[in-house]
Design a protein around this motif. Sequence first.
Motif, short mmCIF file in Angstrom:
data_model
loop_
_atom_site.label_atom_id
_atom_site.label_comp_id
_atom_site.label_asym_id
_atom_site.label_seq_id
_atom_site.Cartn_x
_atom_site.Cartn_y
_atom_site.Cartn_z
N PHE A 603 0.84 -1.14 -0.01
CA PHE A 603 0.04 -0.06 -0.10
C PHE A 603 0.78 1.37 0.07
O PHE A 603 0.58 2.20 -0.46
CB PHE A 603 -0.95 0.01 1.13
N MET A 604 2.04 1.21 0.44
CA MET A 604 2.97 2.41 0.81
C MET A 604 3.40 2.55 -0.72
O MET A 604 3.43 3.80 -1.15
CB MET A 604 3.89 2.23 1.74
N PHE A 605 3.98 1.72 -1.28
CA PHE A 605 4.36 1.73 -2.66
C PHE A 605 3.29 2.26 -3.72
O PHE A 605 3.43 3.31 -4.35
CB PHE A 605 5.18 0.45 -3.13
N GLU A 606 2.03 1.72 -3.58
CA GLU A 606 0.95 2.28 -4.47
C GLU A 606 0.68 3.72 -3.90
O GLU A 606 0.56 4.45 -4.98
CB GLU A 606 -0.25 1.59 -4.35
N THR A 607 0.87 4.20 -2.61
CA THR A 607 0.67 5.58 -2.46
C THR A 607 1.71 6.46 -2.89
O THR A 607 1.44 7.45 -3.55
CB THR A 607 0.66 5.82 -0.78
N ALA A 608 2.98 5.91 -2.80
CA ALA A 608 4.14 6.78 -3.53
C ALA A 608 4.02 6.91 -5.02
O ALA A 608 4.08 8.05 -5.47
CB ALA A 608 5.37 5.96 -3.13
N ILE A 612 3.43 10.50 -6.83
CA ILE A 612 4.39 11.10 -8.23
C ILE A 612 3.53 11.28 -9.48
O ILE A 612 3.67 12.33 -10.19
CB ILE A 612 5.47 10.04 -8.21
N VAL A 613 2.88 10.23 -9.90
CA VAL A 613 2.16 10.44 -11.03
C VAL A 613 1.14 11.53 -11.10
O VAL A 613 1.18 12.28 -12.08
CB VAL A 613 1.37 8.99 -11.14
N ASN A 614 0.31 11.72 -10.14
CA ASN A 614 -0.60 12.67 -10.14
C ASN A 614 -0.07 14.26 -9.56
O ASN A 614 -0.89 15.14 -9.73
CB ASN A 614 -1.78 12.22 -9.19
N GLY A 615 0.84 14.28 -9.28
CA GLY A 615 1.66 15.64 -8.84
C GLY A 615 1.65 16.52 -10.15
O GLY A 615 1.80 15.94 -11.27
N GLU A 616 1.61 17.78 -9.88
CA GLU A 616 1.65 18.57 -11.06
C GLU A 616 3.02 19.29 -11.08
O GLU A 616 3.25 20.30 -11.43
CB GLU A 616 0.79 19.99 -10.57
N THR A 617 3.92 18.44 -11.08
CA THR A 617 5.49 18.68 -10.89
C THR A 617 5.95 18.62 -12.44
O THR A 617 5.24 17.82 -13.25
CB THR A 617 6.27 17.86 -10.24
N LEU A 629 12.45 6.18 -6.52
CA LEU A 629 11.55 5.06 -5.64
C LEU A 629 12.01 3.81 -5.96
O LEU A 629 12.01 2.73 -5.24
CB LEU A 629 9.97 5.31 -6.15
N LEU A 630 12.14 3.44 -7.37
CA LEU A 630 12.36 2.08 -7.91
C LEU A 630 13.80 1.67 -7.90
O LEU A 630 14.12 0.54 -7.83
CB LEU A 630 11.69 2.09 -9.31
N THR A 631 14.76 2.61 -8.03
CA THR A 631 16.09 2.11 -8.06
C THR A 631 16.59 1.13 -7.05
O THR A 631 17.39 0.10 -6.86
CB THR A 631 17.16 3.51 -8.25
N PRO A 632 16.35 1.69 -5.76
CA PRO A 632 16.81 0.85 -4.67
C PRO A 632 16.37 -0.45 -4.69
O PRO A 632 16.86 -1.46 -3.99
CB PRO A 632 16.33 1.77 -3.28
N LEU A 633 14.97 -0.60 -5.15
CA LEU A 633 14.45 -2.07 -5.45
C LEU A 633 15.27 -2.78 -6.27
O LEU A 633 15.55 -4.10 -6.02
CB LEU A 633 12.85 -1.91 -5.57
N MET A 634 15.69 -2.12 -7.48
CA MET A 634 16.54 -2.88 -8.40
C MET A 634 17.79 -3.18 -7.95
O MET A 634 18.37 -4.40 -8.11
CB MET A 634 16.66 -1.98 -9.56
N ASP A 635 18.48 -2.26 -7.23
CA ASP A 635 19.82 -2.59 -6.74
C ASP A 635 19.63 -3.91 -5.66
O ASP A 635 20.74 -4.84 -5.74
CB ASP A 635 20.37 -1.34 -5.96
N ALA A 636 18.65 -3.75 -4.78
CA ALA A 636 18.89 -4.85 -3.74
C ALA A 636 18.32 -6.06 -4.52
O ALA A 636 18.98 -7.24 -4.11
CB ALA A 636 17.63 -4.51 -2.98
N PHE A 637 17.51 -6.21 -5.48
CA PHE A 637 17.11 -7.28 -6.41
C PHE A 637 18.49 -7.88 -6.78
O PHE A 637 18.45 -9.19 -6.82
CB PHE A 637 16.17 -6.84 -7.48
N ARG A 638 19.34 -7.10 -7.48
CA ARG A 638 20.27 -7.51 -8.28
C ARG A 638 21.43 -8.27 -6.99
O ARG A 638 21.82 -9.47 -7.63
CB ARG A 638 21.26 -6.30 -8.86
N LEU A 639 21.48 -7.63 -5.99
CA LEU A 639 22.48 -8.13 -5.00
C LEU A 639 21.94 -9.57 -4.47
O LEU A 639 22.60 -10.56 -4.44
CB LEU A 639 22.44 -7.36 -3.84
N LEU A 640 20.47 -9.46 -4.02
CA LEU A 640 19.92 -10.98 -3.59
C LEU A 640 19.82 -11.73 -4.69
O LEU A 640 20.10 -13.24 -4.16
CB LEU A 640 18.54 -10.56 -3.04
N LEU A 641 19.72 -11.68 -5.97
CA LEU A 641 19.62 -12.63 -6.90
C LEU A 641 20.99 -13.27 -7.28
O LEU A 641 21.23 -14.35 -7.49
CB LEU A 641 19.07 -12.17 -8.38
N ALA A 642 22.26 -12.55 -6.83
CA ALA A 642 23.49 -13.09 -7.33
C ALA A 642 23.57 -13.68 -5.99
O ALA A 642 24.33 -14.91 -6.17
CB ALA A 642 24.30 -11.93 -7.28
#
Length: 971
Positions: A603-608, A612-617, A629-642
């Motif tokens: 739910f927290m990721f969905e909220t984030a 981001i998507v609906n902001g007027e930035t 938001l997504l890079t830390p997930l990818m970095d952790a994923f690569r490490l754990l998969l190795a």
Amino acid sequence: MACQSVAAVMDEQALLGLNPNADARYRQRAMAYFEQLKESQDAWEVCAEALAKGIYNDDHVKFFCFQVLEHQIKFRHAGLSGVQQQLIRETLMKWLQCQLMNTQPEKPFIRNKAAQVFALTFVMEYLTLWPKFFFDILSLVGLNPHGVDIYLRTLMAIDAEVVDRDILHSPEETRRNTLIKDTMREQCILSLVESWFQILQTYQHSHPELTCQCLEVVGAYVSWIDLNLIANDRFVNLLLSQMSVEELREEACDCLFEIVNKGMDPVDKTKLVESLCQVLQSAGFFNVEQEEDVDFLAKFSRLVNGMGQSLVLSWNKLVKAGNVKDATETLQAIEAKVPLVLQLLVHEDDDISANVVSFCYEYLHVLKQLPQLTEQHKTNIEAIMLAVMKKLTYDDEYNFENEGEDEAMFVEYRKQLKMLLDRLAQVSPELLLEAVCRVFTNTMQNWHSALFMEVEVAIRLLYMLGEALPASHGAHFSGETAKTSALQDMMRTLVSCGVSSYQHSSVSLEFFETVVRYDKFFIVEPQHIPNVLMAFLDQRGLRHNSPKVRSRVAYLFSRYIKTLHKHMNAFIEDILTRIQDLLELAPPENGFPALLTSDDQLFMFETAGVLIVNGETPLERKQALMRSLLTPLMDAFRLLLAKLPQETEEERQAALADCLSHAVGFASRTSKAFSNKQTVKQCGCTEVYRDCLQTFLPALSCPVQRGVLRSSVRSFLHRMIICLEEEVLPFIPAASEHMLKDCEAKDLQEFIPLISQITAKFKRQVSPFLQQVFMPLVLAIFEVLARPAEDNDQTAALEKQMLRRSYFSFIQIITGSGMNEVMANQGVENIERIVFTIIQGAVDFPDPIAQKTCFIILSKLVELWGGKDGMVGFPDFIYKHIVPACFLAPLKPTFDLSDAQTVLTLSECAVTLKTIHLKRGPEFIQFLQQEYLPSLQVAPEISQELCQVLQQPDVKVLKNYIKAFFQRAKL
């Protein structure tokens, strides 16, 4: 008698196994002996003799003998000789006679089993062989307490066999039971009622347990015998006198309840209830405050509720009949019960209170139908309202952290009270709003010093108003009404008075639930958003010390942001910074317990993502935020998969795989913020999701923990097909190749929907890829389906059935997507093999869902390839295989024409025949008449009839005819 010869044959060794403490060998021998006695023509008679003569003292042996007798009566009665049937009757009466002389009664479990056997014999023989059943028993037992006990138990067992509406009976049994009741009414009910009166009178002081049993019998039988036999002065006075005897009053209450519940003329019912009330009131039963016995009050409140509901039912009938005078009197009778009911409704014992909720509910419905409410009515409504508010309150003992059975019962009771509150709102919304406003405002003014349960219930009432006073699409705050301003005032108070800091989890939860329930309030008064956001984000919400509160708040926060995202522009970066630690992937080696579970983090990721998507930035900023938001997930994923393939411990592997799966799930969940590809492009997020795909796909070739990893990556691909559209296509071939390696049935079954989604979405665009992947996929499916499995392995059989269905669905999507070339380019041998599996699916497997799909495919193939310019050799295949399939499938014994799903299959079968006729014309009719139908021994006139129907333009006519055709064929 036959039993003389077998008396010595009773297997004493086997009887030892009846003792619960006997070892397994003896128990098995006892079981085998039981089967032998049950099935034998006359060996059971040894049990009859043992009971009649009281040969055995062991309780288990006696019970065993009754069980053997029970089996004979239940399943073999019709096959017994007249002498044997007589033997059973004599056995029962001799056994009963012994009971009269025994100083000690048998154990209750033996008496209950004996009563069952008496009742079964009664049901089998009363109408034919034993019309004097009751007279024989009554004349034998007289007023002997042991005998009366068996007699009463037998009556209850007869009620269970003949009357109990909870037991399903066949039409034949129902007819028999009706006949038994009619005969009893004619022949013996008067005597039975007289015996009950004597028992109640004789034993009320000396044997209260027998009196209670007798009251239960009267309560059970009153539903179908003439009420005047019971609802008369002598009986009712006796029952009322027993209401004052401590050991009898609960049963007497139940008995009166059954009398009151009996269906009868509304005027008579009102008179009966009123006369009962009068006597109960003058005997002091209405002084509820002075009664300390809660068990009795629970029974009494049920009786009062029954009386009240009976009066409401009478009132409804009288109003419908236009009987104004009697309806007015009945309404007065209803009104007179309200003070008593209110005392019971506010009783501190919830069971007593819950018992009268139904009457209160129906009483309010009566008020709703009246043209106008009197002052007294309004007073009653307010009193019920205050009672509900009081009873909604938690008590001190409620365990919020470890909810058990008591807590679950209170939650159910609260649901009943909520129904009452909703009904109050229908009768008088103004009064309800006023009362809730008063309670809420007073409590919020003093929340610092108020008890937690008072604060919780005040907020709860505000929450409940939302459902009690409905508004379309939750628009509680638009339009100039008293309700709107009152709700707005209360919400303003709630979010500004500081109650969100109250230190109790129930208050915290109720605060956030209510804020989200009325999230549209913040559209009207957005100035309160910053305060509420802080409550969500600090120790009052997401960082609360209760895991239960944190978990619920994570979900509620996502809902709040979704509704109000347009008002979040100024806070986006601040919120993302504050929740950053809650968006971290918790690695398995971290010993610290995370604040949120992985489910809450979704739910927290969905909220984030939504922020981001609906902001007027600007576009670049959205892109940067999504990447961070997504890079830390990818970095952790690569490490754990190795790390994963190097792990040797299975437990550790599973923990790593779970963590990897969470990373993919979190990334997937952020994409929920996008409605379609356009928004992904608009936010400039295409690239970061492509990077995610590149990061996650290697997990498909990981040699360990394949199931978990494949499942999560596959789900991510499903999301990306929606969000990235054709951008995802370059990734599909490699992903498919990995997923088709070393497959299990479940893997394939889950992979097919992915391919089907791609096929349905991209059609021609993916034709080359589909042509390439088609045979490898099909061969993988064939290979899994061909694997041998254990005969009794239900799971494997079900998995194969589901895979077969998925396979047929896949072929259906291919043939139905206009991509004829995908199958056409697979080479003649492969096409033939596939089409044979479709024929096999239509005919050989008794699975109507799969069969229906197969016939849809066959119709489509005939349409594609069955014409003059169709595939070479296909017309020949139609006549050799598809036409026979249309007849062989419905002729199978497993093809059940009474099953709705099977009838749908037959419809598709008819469509297939119709399509063949459309493509092949008279040639097909000729083939049916001259070759195929004669080979099935179908009479020439029937053949002709079928062919005529086939040539009619309306396929509906054919569908109806085909059903009748096969119904006849199966006779």
